[in-house]
Design a protein around this motif. Structure first.
Motif, PDB file in Angstrom:
ATOM      1  N   SER A 113      43.428  33.298  37.230  1.00 24.75           N
ATOM      2  CA  SER A 113      42.200  32.989  37.966  1.00 24.75           C
ATOM      3  C   SER A 113      42.335  31.702  38.773  1.00 24.75           C
ATOM      4  O   SER A 113      41.799  31.593  39.880  1.00 24.75           O
ATOM      5  CB  SER A 113      41.015  32.887  37.003  1.00 24.75           C
ATOM      6  OG  SER A 113      40.745  34.129  36.403  1.00 24.75           O
ATOM      7  N   ASN A 136      39.948  37.259  35.912  1.00 25.81           N
ATOM      8  CA  ASN A 136      38.575  37.658  35.577  1.00 25.81           C
ATOM      9  C   ASN A 136      37.637  36.500  35.280  1.00 25.81           C
ATOM     10  O   ASN A 136      36.630  36.672  34.589  1.00 25.81           O
ATOM     11  CB  ASN A 136      38.580  38.642  34.403  1.00 25.81           C
ATOM     12  CG  ASN A 136      39.221  38.056  33.153  1.00 25.81           C
ATOM     13  OD1 ASN A 136      39.580  36.883  33.103  1.00 25.81           O
ATOM     14  ND2 ASN A 136      39.393  38.892  32.139  1.00 25.81           N
ATOM     15  N   LEU A 150      36.658  42.972  41.838  1.00 24.94           N
ATOM     16  CA  LEU A 150      37.331  42.827  40.547  1.00 24.94           C
ATOM     17  C   LEU A 150      37.213  44.108  39.737  1.00 24.94           C
ATOM     18  O   LEU A 150      36.102  44.617  39.533  1.00 24.94           O
ATOM     19  CB  LEU A 150      36.736  41.666  39.752  1.00 24.94           C
ATOM     20  CG  LEU A 150      37.196  40.253  40.131  1.00 24.94           C
ATOM     21  CD1 LEU A 150      36.672  39.857  41.520  1.00 24.94           C
ATOM     22  CD2 LEU A 150      36.716  39.239  39.091  1.00 24.94           C
ATOM     23  N   ASN A 152      38.765  44.323  36.594  1.00 25.35           N
ATOM     24  CA  ASN A 152      38.892  43.964  35.190  1.00 25.35           C
ATOM     25  C   ASN A 152      37.538  43.411  34.742  1.00 25.35           C
ATOM     26  O   ASN A 152      36.755  42.942  35.562  1.00 25.35           O
ATOM     27  CB  ASN A 152      39.984  42.908  35.013  1.00 25.35           C
ATOM     28  CG  ASN A 152      40.374  42.714  33.555  1.00 25.35           C
ATOM     29  OD1 ASN A 152      39.964  43.467  32.674  1.00 25.35           O
ATOM     30  ND2 ASN A 152      41.189  41.716  33.298  1.00 25.35           N
ATOM     31  N   LEU A 154      34.881  40.744  33.072  1.00 26.20           N
ATOM     32  CA  LEU A 154      34.777  39.305  33.295  1.00 26.20           C
ATOM     33  C   LEU A 154      34.855  38.514  31.991  1.00 26.20           C
ATOM     34  O   LEU A 154      34.701  39.066  30.901  1.00 26.20           O
ATOM     35  CB  LEU A 154      33.479  38.988  34.014  1.00 26.20           C
ATOM     36  CG  LEU A 154      33.339  39.529  35.438  1.00 26.20           C
ATOM     37  CD1 LEU A 154      31.969  39.154  36.000  1.00 26.20           C
ATOM     38  CD2 LEU A 154      34.433  38.996  36.336  1.00 26.20           C
ATOM     39  N   THR A 155      35.066  37.217  32.128  1.00 30.12           N
ATOM     40  CA  THR A 155      35.180  36.352  30.957  1.00 30.12           C
ATOM     41  C   THR A 155      33.951  36.394  30.037  1.00 30.12           C
ATOM     42  O   THR A 155      34.122  36.334  28.816  1.00 30.12           O
ATOM     43  CB  THR A 155      35.471  34.893  31.372  1.00 30.12           C
ATOM     44  OG1 THR A 155      34.619  34.514  32.461  1.00 30.12           O
ATOM     45  CG2 THR A 155      36.910  34.728  31.786  1.00 30.12           C
ATOM     46  N   TYR A 183      40.589  29.941  34.314  1.00 29.11           N
ATOM     47  CA  TYR A 183      40.305  31.100  33.469  1.00 29.11           C
ATOM     48  C   TYR A 183      40.082  30.682  32.016  1.00 29.11           C
ATOM     49  O   TYR A 183      39.104  31.076  31.378  1.00 29.11           O
ATOM     50  CB  TYR A 183      41.462  32.097  33.568  1.00 29.11           C
ATOM     51  CG  TYR A 183      41.738  32.890  32.318  1.00 29.11           C
ATOM     52  CD1 TYR A 183      40.953  33.979  31.965  1.00 29.11           C
ATOM     53  CD2 TYR A 183      42.803  32.547  31.476  1.00 29.11           C
ATOM     54  CE1 TYR A 183      41.211  34.707  30.814  1.00 29.11           C
ATOM     55  CE2 TYR A 183      43.059  33.262  30.321  1.00 29.11           C
ATOM     56  CZ  TYR A 183      42.265  34.337  29.992  1.00 29.11           C
ATOM     57  OH  TYR A 183      42.515  35.043  28.850  1.00 29.11           O
ATOM     58  N   THR A 361      31.758  43.537  40.912  1.00 29.81           N
ATOM     59  CA  THR A 361      32.454  43.599  39.636  1.00 29.81           C
ATOM     60  C   THR A 361      32.064  44.902  38.943  1.00 29.81           C
ATOM     61  O   THR A 361      31.187  45.629  39.398  1.00 29.81           O
ATOM     62  CB  THR A 361      32.099  42.398  38.739  1.00 29.81           C
ATOM     63  OG1 THR A 361      30.692  42.411  38.451  1.00 29.81           O
ATOM     64  CG2 THR A 361      32.455  41.087  39.434  1.00 29.81           C
ATOM     65  N   SER A 365      31.908  46.779  30.846  1.00 31.86           N
ATOM     66  CA  SER A 365      33.059  46.029  30.336  1.00 31.86           C
ATOM     67  C   SER A 365      34.122  46.977  29.784  1.00 31.86           C
ATOM     68  O   SER A 365      33.811  48.059  29.265  1.00 31.86           O
ATOM     69  CB  SER A 365      32.616  45.072  29.225  1.00 31.86           C
ATOM     70  OG  SER A 365      33.726  44.502  28.575  1.00 31.86           O
TER      71      SER A 365
END
Length: 381
Positions: A113, A136, A150, A152, A154-155, A183, A361, A365
């Motif tokens: 990131s 992410n 994105l 993937n 996210l955090t 990240y 995004t 998830s």
């Protein structure tokens, strides 16, 4: 006479620059030639994260070959141009500018990131769409770039997955360790909030220098605290050493890492015995994805029996998503392509169905908890 020659020279120079300018305008849509579409690939080819970068490149090349063998896109073949970001912000900026100068139609890539943040700004300024399969940090969509997509999770989603697992396993006292990268710090911050919301307490919140080799002072401190779980949110080069020293010192509790440490290299660095029981929050690799058996088999056949890496399936998906968007846009024009990617709805890919929300995004998830047993990854119970 000299003035006359100078005038002619100046005129010829101006003409050559004008021709060059016209040539660049002609390639602004990202065509590498009459029968090719040039796609930029931005990955860590060198440095501590080169293993995962190479895995991603392998999958990207596989996807491009499949697209081209099936007739290509818009009557043209995809061609990739790889640029090395080294997981370093300065290198990433230079690499991104290189791809812009080569008139790529779009970019696939972004592992770290911290490197993806500045490079995404370069592509935004050039109006070039970027599909990110790995990086992410929540700071990426927060930039509000209409060129950045994105695929993937996210955090915040990853942090919640970690906190849920710890809570379910009665890990109330949690130590969080990051490496100050964008990240890792992001993930640690969200993990702190998620752990505390679940009723746990963060008994240590520490930063390390990922270039260090000796973490004995930190490990001794953790042993004195006695956490129920330690969550390291940085990358595998430091993660493997930290885990090894954690085990050797006999620190209590679970040891968990984020997806930046999801690599077979962490097992090699820590040693198989020390890595036993290691937990990872990550997007499952292809071997755990139903319907990805053919991809896994082809990957191994193509790359000397090497198993797909942690972001191989996502990288493969990114290329196929781009190819699909190009077809729907029926153009390599950047604005048309951005619109087509944005409008992606229920795109079926390996292990995921891709639709984008308002922040570009994923709607859902894709994180799980994996565990190391006998030197291999498996889904944690």
């Amino acid at each position: 006479m000299k003035k006359w020659r100078s005038a002619i020279t100046a005129a010829l120079l101006a003409l050559s620059l004008a021709v060059a300018g016209c040539a660049n305008q002609g390639q602004s849509s990202g065509t590498a030639g009459g029968d090719e579409i040039l796609v930029g690939v931005l990955l860590p080819v060198t440095g501590n994260n080169a293993t995962d970068g190479k895995d991603m490149q392998n999958a990207i090349e596989m996807a491009v070959k499949k697209v081209n063998d099936s007739g290509g896109v818009l009557g043209k073949k995809l061609k990739i141009e790889v640029a090395d970001d080294g997981c370093d912000p300065q290198m990433a900026t230079t690499a991104a500018n290189k791809l812009v100068s080569q008139n790529v139609v779009a970019v696939v890539g972004g592992y770290c990131s911290g490197a993806t943040l500045p490079s995404s700004g370069v592509f935004k300024n050039a109006n070039i769409p970027m599909i990110v399969p790995a990086a992410n940090s929540a700071k990426l969509p927060a930039q509000g770039y209409d060129t950045l997509f994105l695929i993937n999770g996210l955090t915040p989603d990853q942090a919640q997955t970690a906190a849920d697992y710890m809570a379910a396993n009665q890990a109330k006292k949690v130590a969080l360790i990051h490496d100050n990268s964008a990240y890792a710090k992001d993930l640690a911050d969200f993990a702190k909030a998620a752990v505390e919301k679940a009723g746990g307490s963060v008994v240590a919140y520490e930063a390390i220098n990922p270039e260090e080799k000796d973490f004995s002072a930190l490990v001794t401190k953790l042993k004195g605290i006695g956490p129920d779980a330690t969550y390291f949110t940085g990358y595998y080069a430091a993660g493997g050493l930290l885990l090894k020293q954690f085990r050797q010192k006999g620190v209590s509790g679970l040891f968990m890492v984020g997806d930046g440490s999801f690599s077979e290299d962490i097992i090699k660095i820590a040693g198989t015995d020390n890595a036993e029981g290691l937990l990872i929050t990550a997007t499952p690799t292809a071997e755990f994805i139903e319907g990805a058996e053919a991809f896994t088999s082809e990957y191994k056949q193509t790359y000397n029996n090497l198993a797909p890496g942690p972001f191989s399936a996502l990288s493969y998906n990114a290329v196929n998503l781009l190819a699909d968007a190009l077809k729907r846009a029926n153009s390599t024009d950047h604005d048309a392509l951005k619109k087509a990617i944005k409008e992606t709805k229920d795109f079926k890919a390996l292990g995921q169905t891709i639709s984008f929300n308002a922040q570009n995004t994923l709607d859902t998830s894709n994180f799980a908890v994996l565990k190391v047993a006998g030197g291999k990854f498996s889904l944690a119970k």
